[in-house]
Design an enzyme around this catalytic site. Structure first.
Site, PDB file in Angstrom:
ATOM      1  N   CYS A   2     -10.170  -5.020   1.225  1.00  0.00           N
ATOM      2  CA  CYS A   2     -11.343  -4.041   0.445  1.00  0.00           C
ATOM      3  C   CYS A   2     -12.030  -4.100  -0.636  1.00  0.00           C
ATOM      4  O   CYS A   2     -11.940  -5.253  -1.211  1.00  0.00           O
ATOM      5  CB  CYS A   2     -10.668  -2.877   0.469  1.00  0.00           C
ATOM      6  SG  CYS A   2     -10.199  -2.089  -0.720  1.00  0.00           S
ATOM      7  N   CYS A  15      -4.343   0.722  -2.406  1.00  0.00           N
ATOM      8  CA  CYS A  15      -3.923  -1.177  -1.743  1.00  0.00           C
ATOM      9  C   CYS A  15      -3.005  -2.034  -2.452  1.00  0.00           C
ATOM     10  O   CYS A  15      -2.953  -1.838  -3.481  1.00  0.00           O
ATOM     11  CB  CYS A  15      -4.716  -1.544  -1.605  1.00  0.00           C
ATOM     12  SG  CYS A  15      -6.168  -1.014  -0.943  1.00  0.00           S
ATOM     13  N   GLU A  25      -2.744  -4.559  -2.911  1.00  0.00           N
ATOM     14  CA  GLU A  25      -3.705  -6.218  -4.208  1.00  0.00           C
ATOM     15  C   GLU A  25      -3.694  -5.354  -5.503  1.00  0.00           C
ATOM     16  O   GLU A  25      -3.129  -6.038  -6.280  1.00  0.00           O
ATOM     17  CB  GLU A  25      -5.114  -6.345  -3.610  1.00  0.00           C
ATOM     18  CG  GLU A  25      -5.072  -7.091  -2.136  1.00  0.00           C
ATOM     19  CD  GLU A  25      -5.155  -5.874  -1.203  1.00  0.00           C
ATOM     20  OE1 GLU A  25      -4.809  -4.785  -0.782  1.00  0.00           O
ATOM     21  OE2 GLU A  25      -6.422  -6.156  -0.561  1.00  0.00           O
ATOM     22  N   GLU A  42       0.579   4.935   0.921  1.00  0.00           N
ATOM     23  CA  GLU A  42      -0.610   6.502   1.030  1.00  0.00           C
ATOM     24  C   GLU A  42      -0.111   8.056   0.817  1.00  0.00           C
ATOM     25  O   GLU A  42       1.246   8.545  -0.273  1.00  0.00           O
ATOM     26  CB  GLU A  42      -0.408   6.166   2.696  1.00  0.00           C
ATOM     27  CG  GLU A  42      -1.180   4.675   3.150  1.00  0.00           C
ATOM     28  CD  GLU A  42      -0.996   4.302   4.749  1.00  0.00           C
ATOM     29  OE1 GLU A  42      -0.245   5.411   5.950  1.00  0.00           O
ATOM     30  OE2 GLU A  42      -1.846   3.576   5.263  1.00  0.00           O
ATOM     31  N   ASN A  68       0.962  -1.442   0.363  1.00  0.00           N
ATOM     32  CA  ASN A  68       0.092  -0.018  -0.406  1.00  0.00           C
ATOM     33  C   ASN A  68       0.734   1.046  -0.129  1.00  0.00           C
ATOM     34  O   ASN A  68       1.878   1.088   0.410  1.00  0.00           O
ATOM     35  CB  ASN A  68      -0.996  -0.185   0.788  1.00  0.00           C
ATOM     36  CG  ASN A  68      -0.143  -0.525   2.117  1.00  0.00           C
ATOM     37  OD1 ASN A  68       0.733  -0.451   2.687  1.00  0.00           O
ATOM     38  ND2 ASN A  68      -0.999   0.108   3.840  1.00  0.00           N
ATOM     39  N   CYS A  97     -10.761  -3.809  -4.305  1.00  0.00           N
ATOM     40  CA  CYS A  97     -10.127  -4.271  -4.506  1.00  0.00           C
ATOM     41  C   CYS A  97     -10.334  -5.507  -5.102  1.00  0.00           C
ATOM     42  O   CYS A  97     -10.060  -6.397  -5.958  1.00  0.00           O
ATOM     43  CB  CYS A  97      -8.567  -4.783  -3.519  1.00  0.00           C
ATOM     44  SG  CYS A  97      -7.548  -3.364  -2.935  1.00  0.00           S
TER      45      CYS A  97
HETATM   46  N1  THU Z   1      -5.160  -1.260   2.702  1.00  0.00           N
HETATM   47  C1  THU Z   1      -4.862  -2.135   1.256  1.00  0.00           C
HETATM   48  O1  THU Z   1      -3.727  -2.240   1.401  1.00  0.00           O
HETATM   49  N2  THU Z   1      -5.676  -2.712   1.234  1.00  0.00           N
HETATM   50  C2  THU Z   1      -7.161  -3.537   1.494  1.00  0.00           C
HETATM   51  O2  THU Z   1      -7.848  -4.258   0.983  1.00  0.00           O
HETATM   52  C3  THU Z   1      -7.542  -3.190   2.422  1.00  0.00           C
HETATM   53  C4  THU Z   1      -6.493  -1.742   3.133  1.00  0.00           C
HETATM   54  C5  THU Z   1      -4.623  -0.049   3.128  1.00  0.00           C
HETATM   55  C6  THU Z   1      -5.306   1.511   2.275  1.00  0.00           C
HETATM   56  C7  THU Z   1      -4.540   1.899   3.561  1.00  0.00           C
HETATM   57  O3  THU Z   1      -2.998   2.466   3.031  1.00  0.00           O
HETATM   58  C8  THU Z   1      -4.307   1.054   5.135  1.00  0.00           C
HETATM   59  O4  THU Z   1      -4.829  -0.671   4.171  1.00  0.00           O
HETATM   60  C9  THU Z   1      -5.323   1.059   6.553  1.00  0.00           C
HETATM   61  O5  THU Z   1      -6.715   0.982   5.536  1.00  0.00           O
END
Ligand code: THU
Length: 137
Positions: free
Chosen positions: A89, A58, A60, A49, A47, A92
């Site tokens: 999520c 994300c 994935e 940010e 991920n 994704c």
């Molecule tokens: N996140 C992912 O990378 N994948 C997911 O399927 C769920 C959430 C990340 C996004 C953000 O950087 C952190 O997790 C918290 O939401």
């Protein structure tokens, strides 16, 4: 094609290692993914940010987009690792569904242990897929 336990664990390990490269100054919730294509190539993702929070991507989707951008769209399995074995999520899941409902999805935790095995079909029942855009479908 069957995927062995060792192969699954090695994808979890790769996803867990990738987590070290997650860019997570805001959530401090590193996520790593490792995607294997039917041709046997492996793409990892983390991920990423952003100070403008909604621009976060994300892990994935990073792995999937890396694969697609390298010409790979046939996926076999994706491993996702978080501190607490969290699940992908909804966004994704939709992106996964674009490339096949039978793709295997593994969840792993911060100890590098596989905690769950499922498929995109199970994660996103009654998915909207490319077939829905075919006329007369
Ligand atoms: N996140 C992912 O990378 N994948 C997911 O399927 C769920 C959430 C990340 C996004 C953000 O950087 C952190 O997790 C918290 O939401």
């Amino acid at each position: 094609m069957t995927i062995t336990k060792t192969e699954k664990q090695s994808l979890i390990d790769l996803a867990n290692e990738a987590r070290r490269r997650a860019y997570v100054p805001y959530s401090n919730y590193p996520v790593g993914a490792a995607l294997r294509t039917k041709t046997g190539r492996i793409f990892t993702g983390v991920n990423v940010e952003n100070a403008a929070y909604p621009q976060t991507m994300c892990a994935e989707r990073v792995a999937i987009f890396k694969a697609v951008s390298e010409g790979e769209t046939d996926f076999e399995i994706i491993a996702v690792v978080t501190n607490n074995g969290g699940s992908p999520c909804g966004g994704c899941r939709q992106v996964m569904a674009e490339f096949g409902l039978d793709v295997v999805v593994l969840f792993g935790n911060g100890e590098g242990k596989m905690v769950h095995e499922t498929t995109v079909r199970e994660l996103l029942p009654e998915a909207f897929t490319p077939e829905h855009l075919v006329p007369d479908n």
